[in-house]
Design a protein around this motif. Structure first.
Motif, PDB file in Angstrom:
ATOM      1  N   SER B 177     -36.660  59.807 -26.731  1.00  0.00           N
ATOM      2  CA  SER B 177     -37.709  58.936 -26.880  1.00  0.00           C
ATOM      3  C   SER B 177     -39.123  59.446 -26.209  1.00  0.00           C
ATOM      4  O   SER B 177     -38.991  60.756 -25.706  1.00  0.00           O
ATOM      5  CB  SER B 177     -37.314  57.676 -25.987  1.00  0.00           C
ATOM      6  OG  SER B 177     -37.123  57.763 -24.537  1.00  0.00           O
ATOM      7  N   ALA B 178     -40.152  58.809 -26.395  1.00  0.00           N
ATOM      8  CA  ALA B 178     -41.458  59.346 -25.741  1.00  0.00           C
ATOM      9  C   ALA B 178     -42.002  58.422 -24.845  1.00  0.00           C
ATOM     10  O   ALA B 178     -41.723  57.074 -25.125  1.00  0.00           O
ATOM     11  CB  ALA B 178     -42.390  59.586 -26.795  1.00  0.00           C
ATOM     12  N   GLN B 179     -42.201  58.824 -23.567  1.00  0.00           N
ATOM     13  CA  GLN B 179     -42.930  57.839 -22.745  1.00  0.00           C
ATOM     14  C   GLN B 179     -44.173  58.602 -22.052  1.00  0.00           C
ATOM     15  O   GLN B 179     -44.411  59.582 -21.941  1.00  0.00           O
ATOM     16  CB  GLN B 179     -41.865  57.688 -21.551  1.00  0.00           C
ATOM     17  CG  GLN B 179     -40.694  56.800 -22.148  1.00  0.00           C
ATOM     18  CD  GLN B 179     -39.493  56.601 -20.887  1.00  0.00           C
ATOM     19  OE1 GLN B 179     -40.040  56.798 -19.803  1.00  0.00           O
ATOM     20  NE2 GLN B 179     -38.320  56.308 -21.527  1.00  0.00           N
ATOM     21  N   ALA B 196     -48.097  62.397 -22.540  1.00  0.00           N
ATOM     22  CA  ALA B 196     -46.979  61.945 -23.354  1.00  0.00           C
ATOM     23  C   ALA B 196     -45.701  63.052 -23.086  1.00  0.00           C
ATOM     24  O   ALA B 196     -45.874  64.145 -23.258  1.00  0.00           O
ATOM     25  CB  ALA B 196     -47.013  62.108 -24.939  1.00  0.00           C
ATOM     26  N   LEU B 197     -44.485  62.346 -22.444  1.00  0.00           N
ATOM     27  CA  LEU B 197     -43.654  63.046 -22.067  1.00  0.00           C
ATOM     28  C   LEU B 197     -42.371  62.898 -23.182  1.00  0.00           C
ATOM     29  O   LEU B 197     -42.305  61.870 -23.620  1.00  0.00           O
ATOM     30  CB  LEU B 197     -43.053  62.749 -20.784  1.00  0.00           C
ATOM     31  CG  LEU B 197     -44.302  62.958 -19.559  1.00  0.00           C
ATOM     32  CD1 LEU B 197     -43.465  62.492 -18.377  1.00  0.00           C
ATOM     33  CD2 LEU B 197     -44.536  64.398 -19.742  1.00  0.00           C
ATOM     34  N   PHE B 198     -41.733  64.024 -23.517  1.00  0.00           N
ATOM     35  CA  PHE B 198     -40.307  63.815 -24.216  1.00  0.00           C
ATOM     36  C   PHE B 198     -39.491  63.525 -23.241  1.00  0.00           C
ATOM     37  O   PHE B 198     -39.054  64.489 -22.429  1.00  0.00           O
ATOM     38  CB  PHE B 198     -40.127  65.059 -24.931  1.00  0.00           C
ATOM     39  CG  PHE B 198     -39.113  64.993 -26.203  1.00  0.00           C
ATOM     40  CD1 PHE B 198     -39.484  64.630 -27.245  1.00  0.00           C
ATOM     41  CD2 PHE B 198     -37.908  65.613 -25.755  1.00  0.00           C
ATOM     42  CE1 PHE B 198     -38.458  64.516 -28.196  1.00  0.00           C
ATOM     43  CE2 PHE B 198     -36.971  65.262 -26.715  1.00  0.00           C
ATOM     44  CZ  PHE B 198     -37.175  64.864 -27.913  1.00  0.00           C
TER      45      PHE B 198
END
Lengths: 228, 228
Positions: B177-179, B196-198
């Motif tokens: 997801s992306a957070q 944005a972190l993977f």
DNA sequence: GAGTGGTCTAGACCACCTC
DNA sequence: AGGTGGTCTAGACCACTCT
């Protein structure tokens, strides 16, 4: 009672897990296992081949079969059509064609497709909705030179769907990443600025020519899941 | 000249691509194809089975073999150990253990592992570096009840690596997801706020008991790629 | 009931690779 | 040079499921 190849695969995996056969270890030959399990060598071969494809075993002729030292897990993901993915959640799918025009692609897109930056491609920007809420923003470049004419009205038939039935089973590659939403994306999808988007990028080819490059920007909360 | 099962697979795929056998179409039986190609039925079976596993064909006893209508692409990803992943880029791997303590997990973690919120788990927070730059932040909960004693010094040996050699080949699931980076994450990894972190999340099980839940927050720019 | 794929067998030959 | 996995064969029986 050990029956078919699935039982043999399970038994081999069990011995690996209980460290009967630790990582790096050479396991018995197919012939030896066939004798032990009382089956044909082809049956053992089927079981060991599946484990090798899963990355659990490493097999080389003459050298034999070893338990992999660094188990590179192979995760398998399903990449469905967007409509199918939304309907599988029990939601209704709709889409809106936001832009369509023809012209030269941005340099990164051209280089991914292996086309000169002067190539004329069709650009489509489509917003897919799940139960009326923005689900994914699809930005796509199509290579009209390799597409069957006539092209449909992409406002009535999603490019995502049309390609499936007309260019099915081409090859390509897929990449996943995370990116911060641009101002444009945040506006279109109704997101707060700086929202983290899950990005799927796919390039599709026929035998010789590039067909399409698509970037899917998924709304926050999107997850891709798999079972190992 | 059509030789082995790979040639048969290629020929079948070719006929599908040129719409000789369009989506939804029933293709000849294994026996018929074996006669046409002048080989044993087992060879045709091997070719068609591979195509069915790739999602190109749908096979049912008695009903026969059809070209899949909605080709759900199966993408296969390699999930390597972090050190291996960094070294494969030609960079040097290092890590720093930031936190280690024992106690009850947060409710979402407990529920994912199927454990009561009162369970005592080991919490590890590790920052992995590629050429000295933050690469991924690993936050992990370990279930000490099912781990082989004694536990190592996780400041000297990464949990990521220790588990591979001691709990290899367990089952589990993986989600991507992306957070948006939290303030804590942004500080530790030296990122701008709202980066944005993977995110990769993995839950690992033995036959009966949960082993570990790990969340990997990858620095911006990280990509997961595959070939179809 | 009957047709189709799923699997197994016993044997064989071969490609590849280590020894 | 010889051992190992990779593949093919011809036949067989079985499981499933459509009619």
């Amino acid at each position: 009672m050990i029956g078919g190849w699935e039982d043999i695969r399970a038994e081999v995996l069990r011995r690996i897990r209980v460290r009967d056969w630790p990582p790096g270890d050479l396991i018995p030959t197919e012939e030896a296992l066939a004798i032990e399990f009382g089956c044909a060598r082809a049956t053992v071969n089927r079981a060991l081949r599946e484990l090798a494809e899963a990355g659990v075993l490493e097999r080389r002729r003459k050298a034999g079969t070893r338990v992999a030292m660094l188990p590179i897990r192979k995760a398998t993901l399903d990449i469905p059509v967007i409509r199918q993915e939304i309907e599988a959640r029990g939601q209704t799918h709709a889409f809106r064609l936001l832009q369509q025009h023809e012209g030269p692609p941005p340099v990164p897109v051209a280089s991914r497709l292996g086309l000169p930056a002067t190539a004329r491609l069709i650009y489509l920007e489509t917003l897919h909705l799940a139960d009326g809420q923005p689900f994914v923003l699809e930005t796509r470049w199509l290579n009209p030179a390799v597409l069957p004419a006539p092209l449909p009205d992409f406002a009535a038939l999603s490019a995502n769907e049309w390609l499936v039935t007309h260019i099915a089973y081409a090859t390509g590659d897929i990449a996943f990443s995370a990116q911060t939403a641009t101002a444009h994306e945040a506006t279109i999808m109704g997101l707060s600025p700086h929202a983290a988007l899950f990005i799927t990028e796919r390039t599709t080819w026929t035998a010789e020519a590039p067909i399409t490059f698509v970037r899917l920007a998924h709304a926050p909360g999107y997850r891709v899941q798999t079972m190992v």
